[in-house]
Design a protein around this motif. Structure first.
Motif, PDB file in Angstrom:
ATOM      1  N   ALA A  60       0.822  -1.217   0.000  1.00 47.89           N
ATOM      2  CA  ALA A  60       0.000   0.000   0.000  1.00 47.89           C
ATOM      3  C   ALA A  60       0.851   1.260   0.000  1.00 47.89           C
ATOM      4  O   ALA A  60       1.898   1.317   0.625  1.00 47.89           O
ATOM      5  CB  ALA A  60      -0.889   0.004   1.243  1.00 47.89           C
ATOM      6  N   CYS A  61       0.395   2.267  -0.740  1.00 52.08           N
ATOM      7  CA  CYS A  61       0.803   3.648  -0.479  1.00 52.08           C
ATOM      8  C   CYS A  61      -0.523   4.297  -0.094  1.00 52.08           C
ATOM      9  O   CYS A  61      -1.291   4.681  -0.951  1.00 52.08           O
ATOM     10  CB  CYS A  61       1.429   4.293  -1.714  1.00 52.08           C
ATOM     11  N   TRP A  62      -0.790   4.345   1.196  1.00 53.52           N
ATOM     12  CA  TRP A  62      -2.165   4.447   1.684  1.00 53.52           C
ATOM     13  C   TRP A  62      -2.601   5.849   2.093  1.00 53.52           C
ATOM     14  O   TRP A  62      -3.664   6.026   2.659  1.00 53.52           O
ATOM     15  CB  TRP A  62      -2.322   3.505   2.890  1.00 53.52           C
ATOM     16  N   ASN A  64      -3.580  10.005   2.191  1.00 50.08           N
ATOM     17  CA  ASN A  64      -4.607  10.826   1.554  1.00 50.08           C
ATOM     18  C   ASN A  64      -3.946  11.704   0.498  1.00 50.08           C
ATOM     19  O   ASN A  64      -3.832  12.910   0.634  1.00 50.08           O
ATOM     20  CB  ASN A  64      -5.311  11.673   2.618  1.00 50.08           C
ATOM     21  N   CYS A  65      -3.486  11.044  -0.558  1.00 50.29           N
ATOM     22  CA  CYS A  65      -2.740  11.744  -1.597  1.00 50.29           C
ATOM     23  C   CYS A  65      -3.558  11.672  -2.876  1.00 50.29           C
ATOM     24  O   CYS A  65      -4.176  10.670  -3.169  1.00 50.29           O
ATOM     25  CB  CYS A  65      -1.401  11.039  -1.784  1.00 50.29           C
ATOM     26  N   GLY A  66      -3.551  12.737  -3.652  1.00 50.48           N
ATOM     27  CA  GLY A  66      -4.349  12.758  -4.870  1.00 50.48           C
ATOM     28  C   GLY A  66      -3.857  11.795  -5.932  1.00 50.48           C
ATOM     29  O   GLY A  66      -4.626  11.300  -6.732  1.00 50.48           O
ATOM     30  N   ARG A  68      -2.505   8.130  -6.943  1.00 55.25           N
ATOM     31  CA  ARG A  68      -2.763   6.817  -6.327  1.00 55.25           C
ATOM     32  C   ARG A  68      -2.054   5.832  -7.215  1.00 55.25           C
ATOM     33  O   ARG A  68      -2.470   5.583  -8.338  1.00 55.25           O
ATOM     34  CB  ARG A  68      -4.270   6.557  -6.263  1.00 55.25           C
ATOM     35  N   CYS A  69      -0.959   5.284  -6.704  1.00 57.11           N
ATOM     36  CA  CYS A  69      -0.032   4.585  -7.585  1.00 57.11           C
ATOM     37  C   CYS A  69       0.180   3.135  -7.171  1.00 57.11           C
ATOM     38  O   CYS A  69      -0.050   2.759  -6.036  1.00 57.11           O
ATOM     39  CB  CYS A  69       1.316   5.301  -7.556  1.00 57.11           C
ATOM     40  N   VAL A  70       0.673   2.389  -8.127  1.00 56.50           N
ATOM     41  CA  VAL A  70       1.020   0.998  -7.863  1.00 56.50           C
ATOM     42  C   VAL A  70       2.350   0.987  -7.106  1.00 56.50           C
ATOM     43  O   VAL A  70       3.292   1.687  -7.471  1.00 56.50           O
ATOM     44  CB  VAL A  70       1.142   0.213  -9.178  1.00 56.50           C
TER      45      VAL A  70
HETATM   46  S1  SF4 Z   1       1.647  10.056  -5.676  1.00 60.62           S
HETATM   47 FE1  SF4 Z   1       1.461   7.835  -5.592  1.00 60.62          FE
HETATM   48  S2  SF4 Z   1       3.401   7.099  -4.760  1.00 60.62           S
HETATM   49 FE2  SF4 Z   1       3.264   9.304  -4.339  1.00 60.62          FE
HETATM   50  S3  SF4 Z   1       2.434   9.392  -2.246  1.00 60.62           S
HETATM   51 FE3  SF4 Z   1       0.713   9.553  -3.699  1.00 60.62          FE
HETATM   52  S4  SF4 Z   1      -0.035   7.435  -3.938  1.00 60.62           S
HETATM   53 FE4  SF4 Z   1       2.018   7.340  -3.035  1.00 60.62          FE
END
Ligand code: SF4
Length: 856
Positions: A60-62, A64-66, A68-70
């Motif tokens: 997970a990169c879990w 509250n970030c806009g 949303r990445c693998v």
């Molecule tokens: S941009 Fe992607 S990798 Fe960077 S913090 Fe947000 S979800 Fe994680």
């Protein structure tokens, strides 16, 4: 356990290579999705190990970030040795990989950081009732057992609810503990506009989308049809890394030109080669009004058509006296307000220039560009609306789009382009399922606005929506999963509030600001130590993640803590958790859906077999879906493949535009309401009354408040505006403890060179910023790419108080913001004023050299 962490340290990516890589990104305008760093699909071994001991897992990169990445981790011998991002398919503009930024790629530094909290602990000088409460934030910590910790927490909950009533318990945010409280008599809650700013409520009342649940812009493939894209207070390169900036680049390649209206020349503006129009924070409203005045002034339907009159007449109410909603005074129409017919103050570019700082000729030029271009995307982030009295800005921005008819057609859009929906609007093509756990109702109705919560704790009163002033006697603060003390206005007041109540407890995996000012801290697992879960990303993807390692040290998940607390409170945990976390995860997977190929309706996402159910040891039924369960978990993502002309495109508001009578909007009139009585009525009895039309008002703690005397332009005690842009080092306040990110992104305060010169400040000097609410220190980064008179203090640094000097050393933005409720209860973080001076004390050491908060 210690061996495990030691092994992780031995395997870690070299600091030098990480910092070098991060700096390379910074040098290329911080485009976080550095497409040069090619991740090849053929290298995707998924779970196939390159040796018998290695396995790639979806992690997970879990936050509250806009973006949303693998996120994938290579686990070797039980230890995470490498991370990588999306290589599940070849990268292409129509079907891009979902690549992570430097934050996500440093995730293992966070999970396995030396500052992880290892055990339950209490303050040394804590005693039932609080003990020496002044020592919160300064006291030593004592390791205790889980049994003792839960005994303390449950007995304080029981003692305080018995003595003062359940209203005296405030559970911050919403999480597992809210459910425990709900079945244990209830608790006071808090509410606010959080990231949305004034978009949260005002927009929907006038028929526009707020940009989270309902996204009012077209999808990313249609963005390529726009000729002009205006990014008004939007910088996805910092706030939503991941794929949004890449999508904007595709629009640029297709021929779009960009304008960035922002106090700062952003990295997004740089990479998109946008024309930069510097503007003062909180004054965008005046700029928009003057642009609309210019449209009205220069429009000529025969020779210079700038206004879409047909659009206004068919789809809106309130623009002029002939199109007012029933019951409204015709004199209150917007056109006459712009012209100054009744208030004798035409909203000319000259009028606006004095407020917003944009030259009159530039305002006219902007209006002409927007009015004369056929296909315009007028896009804004939520940031410009995170201001005091911000509802009028939402009305004004929307009205500019309505006046020019830039909605509901290909290449034409007006609205919020932010967070997970930055540059890519429309209904979600993949939808996550539900765990199926009970969600009991809180019997306590007290709910306090974010702007009043610390004042309510200290002064004992607040304004309850719909009821008026009410008494409050908060004696227990329970922090579950929300960075409340860090991310609400007026941290100093918040610390005072935390030192007043009888008990404070936090769930935390590191000693964050909530935890630091608590009596008892319960160590929680990160998402890497849990059964797995799902994360919503942009509309085309759904992220799934798996368990990477067993819980570190004595950490427990929030739901396990909730279960154990239920037992201590004499309740049956089965009331909340009738099944375990694995079953809950399975239920989410089984009920997830994906859009049908026809573009209409949804069908199950995941194929589940009898064998899966047997292996998982869960209850369930086999089902046919789009992707096999094992493949989904290995890939870590399901992404709908897109191409131009497919069935998944989205033109916002199209139904209404095609058939305004048959598909009316959910407003009183069924149309877009430039005159909106609903907004006005909703604000009555609250903090400040909002006009039904977008009338400009000087914002509390806005530009006008930097003057002691506006007429003579004599500056006041706090002559600078300060605002808090998102920063690549953090996702809000998360990641601020990661040393490598600290080194790569050193968190300065950005100051215009001319302002610095006046104050005798040089690049790198430690600067003291002070407002009526608090003081903070940061090293200065001098720049010419920032509006003069404006200071940019990046959002989210963890407060680090020098108690003697009463000054924060970390640059916590909310040391300077105030607890000021306005309008419908909007949080006004970007309207703050301050002074600055060179710090005469010890200069600050770079914060990557600071000691980590390592306990035990
Ligand atoms: S941009 Fe992607 S990798 Fe960077 S913090 Fe947000 S979800 Fe994680």
């Amino acid at each position: 356990m210690f061996d495990l962490l030691k092994k992780a340290e031995e395997f870690k990516m070299s600091r030098r290579s990480f910092i070098g890589w991060s700096s390379a990104i910074a040098a290329t305008a911080a485009v976080p999705v550095a497409r040069g760093l090619v991740a090849k699909a053929e290298e995707n071994s998924n779970s196939e190990s390159s040796s018998n001991e290695e396995i790639w897992k979806s992690a997970a990169c879990w936050h509250n970030c806009g973006g949303r990445c693998v996120n994938k981790v290579l686990v070797k011998d039980g230890v995470v040795v490498r991370q990588k991002t999306d290589d599940t398919h070849p990268d292409s503009p129509d079907y891009p990989q979902q690549r992570g930024c430097i934050r996500g790629r440093s995730q293992r530094q966070q999970v396995f950081g030396a500052d992880r909290l290892k055990y339950p602990m209490k303050r040394k000088n804590w005693a039932p009732g609080g003990g020496n409460k002044e020592l919160r934030g300064k006291d030593q910590w004592v390791r205790i057992s889980w049994d003792e910790a839960l005994d303390i927490v449950s007995s304080e909950i029981s003692r305080i609810s018995k003595k003062y009533g359940n209203e005296a318990i405030w559970a911050t945010g919403a999480g597992e503990i809210s459910k425990v409280m709900a079945v244990n008599g209830g608790c006071t809650t808090d509410y606010g506009t959080t990231s949305w700013g004034a978009w949260k409520d005002a927009s929907t009342m006038m028929g526009m989308a707020e940009g989270w649940i309902d996204v009012g812009i077209n999808d990313r493939l249609d963005l390529r049809n726009s000729q002009l894209i205006v990014l008004w207070g939007e910088n996805p390169a910092w706030s939503s890394p991941g794929s949004p900036t890449y999508n904007f680049l595709q629009a640029k390649k297709a021929g779009a030109r960009f304008i960035s209206i922002d106090p700062k020349y952003t990295d997004s503006a740089q990479v998109l080669e946008a024309e930069w129009v510097p503007v003062r924070p909180g004054t965008d409203h005046a700029l928009a009004l003057a642009m609309m005045y210019t449209l009205l002034d220069e429009d000529n339907s025969a020779t210079n058509s700038l206004i879409d009159w047909d659009f206004l007449n068919r789809y809106t109410v309130g623009f002029d006296q002939d199109h007012m909603p029933q019951g409204a005074d015709p004199k209150d129409n917007f056109k006459d307000y712009l012209l100054g017919t009744y208030d004798h103050m035409p909203k000319t570019p000259e009028w606006a220039a004095e407020i917003c700082g944009v030259q009159p000729e530039k305002i006219r030029d902007l209006a002409r560009q927007v009015g004369s271009t056929n296909r315009v995307a007028l896009l804004t982030g939520w940031g410009p609306a995170r201001i005091n009295d911000g509802e009028g800005w939402v009305q004004a921005f929307s009205t500019l789009g309505l006046m020019t008819g830039q909605l509901g057609r290909p290449g034409q859009m007006t609205g919020v382009s932010c967070h997970r929906a930055a540059g890519n609007g429309g209904p979600w093509l993949v939808k996550g399922g539900m765990a199926g756990l009970p969600t009991p109702k809180n019997p306590v109705k007290n709910s306090i606005n974010h702007n009043e919560i610390f004042t309510a704790v200290l002064d004992g009163k607040y304004l309850q929506k719909g009821e008026g002033e009410k008494q409050a006697n908060i004696q227990l603060i329970y922090h579950q999963n929300n960075a409340t003390l860090q991310t609400r206005g007026a941290i100093k007041k918040g610390i005072e509030a935390h030192r007043k109540v009888e008990f404070v407890v936090s769930h935390a995996y590191v000693l964050n600001t909530n935890a630091k000012y608590s009596d008892v801290v319960l160590p929680v697992t990160t998402e890497w130590e849990r059964e797995g879960g799902m994360l919503e990303g942009n509309r085309e993807i759904f992220i799934v993640y798996t368990k990477i390692v067993d819980p570190l040290y004595e950490a427990k998940s929030d739901s396990l803590i909730a279960e154990e607390l239920m037992k201590k409170l004499g309740k049956d945990p089965k009331e909340l958790y009738p099944f375990d976390e694995k079953q809950a995860f399975f239920n989410k997977l089984a009920t997830s859906t994906v859009i049908a190929a026809s573009g209409t309706g949804y069908e199950p996402l995941v194929t589940i077999t009898d064998q899966d159910i047997k292996e998982w040891k869960v209850q369930g039924k086999p089902q046919q879906g789009r992707i096999m369960l094992k493949e989904f978990l290995e890939k870590g993502v399901y992404q709908v493949e897109r191409k131009p002309g497919d069935n998944f495109g989205h033109i916002a508001y199209k139904k209404f535009i095609d058939d305004p009578t048959g598909s009316p909007l959910k407003t009183k009139s069924g149309k877009f309401e430039i005159y909106c009585s609903t907004i006005n009525e909703a604000s009555k009895g609250l903090w400040t009354e909002i006009s039904p039309i977008p009338k400009y008002t000087a914002k509390t703690k806005g530009y006008e408040d930097t003057f002691a005397d506006w007429e003579s332009k004599k500056k006041g005690k706090y002559p600078f505006q300060v605002y808090n842009p998102h920063y690549l080092r953090r996702s809000h306040s998360t990641f601020d403890n990661v040393p490598w990110l600290r080194e790569a992104w050193p968190n300065p305060v950005y100051i215009n060179k001319s302002d610095a010169k006046l104050k005798g400040i040089k690049d790198g000097d430690t600067v003291l910023l002070s407002s009526e609410f608090g003081k903070t220190l940061r090293p200065a980064s001098l720049t010419e790419t920032l509006m003069p008179g404006v200071i940019a203090l990046p959002h989210g640094a963890w407060v680090e108080m020098d108690e003697k000097e009463e000054v924060d050393k970390a640059g916590a933005d909310n040391m300077l913001t105030g607890p000021i409720p306005t309008g419908l209860g909007t949080s006004g973080w970007n309207t703050a004023i301050c002074d600055m001076e060179k710090w005469e004390g010890e200069p600050l050491e770079a914060d990557d050299k600071w000691k980590q908060r390592v306990l035990f």
